[in-house]
Write a protein that holds these residues in place. Structure first.
Motif, PDB file in Angstrom:
ATOM      1  N   ARG A  55       0.840  -1.201  -0.092  1.00 22.43           N
ATOM      2  CA  ARG A  55      -0.145  -0.030   0.090  1.00 22.43           C
ATOM      3  C   ARG A  55       0.918   1.078   0.116  1.00 22.43           C
ATOM      4  N   ALA A  56       1.379   1.860  -1.165  1.00 21.53           N
ATOM      5  CA  ALA A  56       2.199   2.597  -1.254  1.00 21.53           C
ATOM      6  C   ALA A  56       1.703   4.136  -0.738  1.00 21.53           C
ATOM      7  N   VAL A  57       0.455   4.428  -0.653  1.00 21.83           N
ATOM      8  CA  VAL A  57       0.022   5.692  -0.003  1.00 21.83           C
ATOM      9  C   VAL A  57       0.200   5.761   1.459  1.00 21.83           C
ATOM     10  N   GLU A  58      -0.256   4.439   1.993  1.00 24.03           N
ATOM     11  CA  GLU A  58      -0.074   4.519   3.286  1.00 24.03           C
ATOM     12  C   GLU A  58       1.460   4.375   3.936  1.00 24.03           C
ATOM     13  N   GLN A  67       9.069  11.597   9.500  1.00 21.63           N
ATOM     14  CA  GLN A  67      10.092  12.745   9.224  1.00 21.63           C
ATOM     15  C   GLN A  67       9.520  13.943  10.000  1.00 21.63           C
ATOM     16  N   ARG A  68       8.287  14.178   9.889  1.00 18.98           N
ATOM     17  CA  ARG A  68       7.795  15.238  10.633  1.00 18.98           C
ATOM     18  C   ARG A  68       7.910  15.493  12.017  1.00 18.98           C
ATOM     19  N   LEU A  69       7.768  14.126  12.642  1.00 19.59           N
ATOM     20  CA  LEU A  69       7.683  13.930  13.950  1.00 19.59           C
ATOM     21  C   LEU A  69       9.413  14.064  14.475  1.00 19.59           C
ATOM     22  N   GLY A  70      10.204  13.776  13.505  1.00 21.36           N
ATOM     23  CA  GLY A  70      11.667  13.892  13.753  1.00 21.36           C
ATOM     24  C   GLY A  70      12.351  12.614  14.260  1.00 21.36           C
ATOM     25  N   ILE A  71      11.542  11.616  13.754  1.00 21.07           N
ATOM     26  CA  ILE A  71      12.014  10.186  14.260  1.00 21.07           C
ATOM     27  C   ILE A  71      12.347   9.250  13.226  1.00 21.07           C
ATOM     28  N   ASP A  72      12.556   9.952  11.989  1.00 20.12           N
ATOM     29  CA  ASP A  72      12.759   9.065  10.971  1.00 20.12           C
ATOM     30  C   ASP A  72      14.237   8.495  11.155  1.00 20.12           C
ATOM     31  N   HIS A  73      15.212   9.177  11.836  1.00 22.03           N
ATOM     32  CA  HIS A  73      16.631   8.846  12.013  1.00 22.03           C
ATOM     33  C   HIS A  73      16.556   7.342  12.426  1.00 22.03           C
ATOM     34  N   LEU A  74      15.562   7.024  13.478  1.00 18.00           N
ATOM     35  CA  LEU A  74      15.266   5.648  13.924  1.00 18.00           C
ATOM     36  C   LEU A  74      14.949   4.350  13.039  1.00 18.00           C
ATOM     37  N   PHE A  75      14.457   4.960  11.863  1.00 14.65           N
ATOM     38  CA  PHE A  75      14.228   3.980  10.939  1.00 14.65           C
ATOM     39  C   PHE A  75      14.703   3.964   9.352  1.00 14.65           C
ATOM     40  N   GLN A  76      16.034   4.364   9.361  1.00 11.20           N
ATOM     41  CA  GLN A  76      16.453   4.919   8.047  1.00 11.20           C
ATOM     42  C   GLN A  76      16.466   3.851   6.972  1.00 11.20           C
ATOM     43  N   GLU A  77      17.044   2.675   7.583  1.00  9.17           N
ATOM     44  CA  GLU A  77      16.948   1.584   6.649  1.00  9.17           C
ATOM     45  C   GLU A  77      15.592   1.395   5.755  1.00  9.17           C
ATOM     46  N   GLN A  78      14.537   1.128   6.705  1.00  7.11           N
ATOM     47  CA  GLN A  78      13.306   0.835   6.246  1.00  7.11           C
ATOM     48  C   GLN A  78      12.861   2.052   5.112  1.00  7.11           C
ATOM     49  N   ILE A  79      13.083   3.223   5.806  1.00  6.30           N
ATOM     50  CA  ILE A  79      12.498   4.292   4.992  1.00  6.30           C
ATOM     51  C   ILE A  79      13.243   4.307   3.614  1.00  6.30           C
ATOM     52  N   ASP A  80      14.321   4.028   3.315  1.00 13.82           N
ATOM     53  CA  ASP A  80      15.214   3.951   2.065  1.00 13.82           C
ATOM     54  C   ASP A  80      14.722   2.862   1.433  1.00 13.82           C
ATOM     55  N   THR A  81      14.356   1.679   1.790  1.00 14.68           N
ATOM     56  CA  THR A  81      13.845   0.573   1.117  1.00 14.68           C
ATOM     57  C   THR A  81      12.390   1.143   0.747  1.00 14.68           C
ATOM     58  N   VAL A  82      11.295   1.449   1.443  1.00 18.68           N
ATOM     59  CA  VAL A  82      10.346   1.862   0.912  1.00 18.68           C
ATOM     60  C   VAL A  82      10.183   3.099  -0.022  1.00 18.68           C
ATOM     61  N   MET A  83      11.070   3.968  -0.124  1.00 19.17           N
ATOM     62  CA  MET A  83      11.368   5.153  -1.029  1.00 19.17           C
ATOM     63  C   MET A  83      11.744   4.269  -2.407  1.00 19.17           C
ATOM     64  N   LYS A  84      12.646   3.407  -2.271  1.00 22.47           N
ATOM     65  CA  LYS A  84      13.071   2.731  -3.520  1.00 22.47           C
ATOM     66  C   LYS A  84      11.928   2.160  -4.180  1.00 22.47           C
ATOM     67  N   GLU A  85      11.159   1.460  -3.315  1.00 21.65           N
ATOM     68  CA  GLU A  85       9.977   0.438  -4.004  1.00 21.65           C
ATOM     69  C   GLU A  85       9.070   1.345  -4.518  1.00 21.65           C
ATOM     70  N   ILE A  86       8.694   2.650  -4.139  1.00 17.61           N
ATOM     71  CA  ILE A  86       7.979   3.553  -4.384  1.00 17.61           C
ATOM     72  C   ILE A  86       8.246   4.080  -5.825  1.00 17.61           C
TER      73      ILE A  86
END
Length: 538
Positions: A55-58, A67-86
């Motif tokens: 579910r790309a939108v979710e 990112q807005r909450l300032g906690i993306d630094h805790l999940f950088q690997e997952q976020i990088d993977t998701v953005m490449k998938e999108i």
């Protein structure tokens, strides 16, 4: 005729020794309990990535929230993977909000997407469909922020900013909370130019009112902010002791006492826990550079400035006798601080300090060039001024210093890249220089100040100040586009480019509303208090 000696009248520190004896109020849970709870919540959020699957939108919404909450630094690997998938997947979104969100997130992560994705929302005349605008208020804000990630040549996005800004200004008074607050903040500073850590306290407060608020995510954001704040408080206490000792030792009473502000400035570049060493080194470089700047700008005679520059270029104890008495202790302190940097680094990283020293020496050369101009009452051409003053803005040299205490991502390649002053590093200097000069013009130029870039442009082109201001504002916008473009270069350098972008973004705080909030630091007192004194209520 020699220029008169300048006299300093800087405001005293608004903080004095506040942070040295300061002991924060006990939090609602112990540090140990906080860490245990944060680990549990991080597992919950890791699970969210798996639950969302295709579910790309979710997934985009989750990344945006973290990112807005300032906690993306805790999940950088997952976020990088998701953005490449999108990025790999086709987008079938027909919502302006979702298309703009996808566009912004991908570009922020160095993944190219064309501005053509917005064509579906345009009429035959090329303008946005007014029916969509009327329905999608949140979409217009998303579109407005996305457009600020334009690169050179994307005139349609420039037009989009004007259109969206005008629409948001017209509806901001009737919007509901929290969208009303987000529009207000982004009209002042667009989100792509906002520092995540600075925006986080506001969004943490607002997130519970958002549709789809996840309590685990919100609790983690609150705990992480407070956990990091405790770390920053400890660092700041020690840093203030170091700074006070330095100011007392070097005795340069004409300079700006901005110890807390220097730490805050470094904090805007990297607030994350593992960058503590880098943060302190950069903060110390801010202090040493500020003292050097004030010496050339506000106190040293032409001959004294020449001697100081010669000593710094030599970087050796044998240069001490060259200096006037009042500068000897500062010079010795500079060399000893750089030696301490080297002593603190692992064997394989000690070479970094040489790059840092060379950058500091380059900065000093440009301060001296400006001093030569001032003392001969010379106004250089705009081109010559910019070549010098973009460097004397300090940020290009400080970018190299920002790499010294970083981890493995600050490679040999990164140092060589930064020392070559690539376009994105120059762009940071341009934003700093032009915003600084615009602020100085707004608040009245001191007759003993060196000619600014604005003065050079007016003098060379025989235009009004209003015309020159418009030129400088356009150059600031061009520099931001250069910063955006840099994300699409080497992926190995993206972590470094992001730190350069953070330093550039910090200028939106330093020169907010065309004010110099480093020199006149009362204007940032509340913000600093918010980050280093006020915990987030749990």
């Amino acid at each position: 005729m020699a220029a008169p000696q300048r006299v300093c009248a800087f405001e005293p520190s608004v903080w004095n020794d506040f942070f040295i004896p300061y002991e924060p109020q006990p939090l609602q849970m112990s540090e140990e309990c906080m860490r245990v709870k944060m680990d549990e919540l991080k597992e919950d959020v890791h699970g969210l990535f798996e639950t969302l699957e295709d579910r790309a939108v979710e997934k985009m919404t989750l990344v945006e929230t973290l990112q807005r909450l300032g906690i993306d630094h805790l999940f950088q690997e997952q976020i990088d993977t998701v953005m490449k998938e999108i990025h790999r997947s086709e987008s079938n979104d027909d919502s302006l909000y979702e298309v703009a969100l996808r566009f912004r997130l991908l570009r922020e992560h160095g993944l190219w997407v064309s501005q053509d994705v917005f064509d579906q929302f345009r009429g035959k005349d090329g303008s946005l469909n007014k029916d969509i605008v009327a329905i999608e208020q949140r979409g217009v804000l998303s579109f407005y922020n996305a457009a600020y990630l334009a690169v050179h040549g994307e005139s349609e996005l420039d037009e989009a900013i004007s259109f969206a800004r005008e629409h948001l200004e017209s509806i901001k008074s009737v919007l509901k909370y929290p969208l009303s607050e987000q529009v207000k903040r982004n009209l002042e500073i667009p989100y792509p130019r906002t520092l995540k850590r600075i925006d986080a306290p506001y969004y943490i407060k607002e997130y519970k009112h958002e549709q789809g608020c996840n309590p685990s995510v919100l609790e983690l954001a609150r705990l992480d902010f407070n956990h990091l704040q405790r770390l920053h408080q400890q660092e700041l206490k020690a840093f203030c002791r170091w700074g006070n000792d330095l100011y007392e030792e070097v005795g340069l009473s004409y300079s700006r006492d901005r110890i807390v502000e220097c730490y805050f400035w470094s904090y805007t570049v990297y607030y994350e826990e593992h960058y503590g060493h880098a943060r302190i080194i950069l903060a110390k470089l801010f202090v040493l550079s500020s003292l050097l700047d004030d010496t050339f700008d506000m106190h040293a005679t032409l001959e004294e400035g020449r001697k100081l520059n010669e000593a710094i270029q030599r970087w050796d104890d044998t240069a001490i006798p060259l200096l006037p008495e009042y500068l000897k202790k500062y010079y010795v302190k500079c060399m000893s601080t750089f030696r301490e940097f080297e002593d603190e680094l692992e064997q394989g990283f000690k070479y970094r300090v040489l790059y840092c020293r060379q950058a500091f020496q380059t900065l000093c050369k440009h301060y001296q060039q400006e001093s030569e101009w001032f003392h001969s009452s010379y106004i250089p051409s705009f081109e010559d001024h910019v070549k010098c003053s973009v460097m004397s803005a300090g940020t290009p040299s400080l970018i190299i210093g920002s790499l010294v205490g970083m981890g493995d991502e600050a490679t040999d390649e990164a140092f060589e890249w930064a020392m070559g002053y690539p376009d994105v590093v120059k762009a940071c200097g341009e934003v700093t220089r032009f915003m600084d000069d615009l602020a100085a013009f707004k608040h009245g130029k001191n007759k003993l100040d060196v000619a600014s870039s604005l003065d050079s442009y007016i003098n060379e082109h025989h235009v009004t100040s209003e015309e020159a201001i418009a030129v400088l504002n356009n150059l600031v916008e061009d520099a931001w586009k250069t910063t955006n473009q840099a994300r699409f270069g080497s992926h190995v350098l993206i972590p470094i480019v992001n730190r350069v972008a953070n330093l550039t973004k910090s200028m939106t705080l330093l020169f907010r509303d065309k004010s110099d909030l480093y020199t006149f630091s009362r204007g940032n007192r509340d913000r600093i208090h918010q980050h280093f004194v006020e915990p987030i209520p749990l």
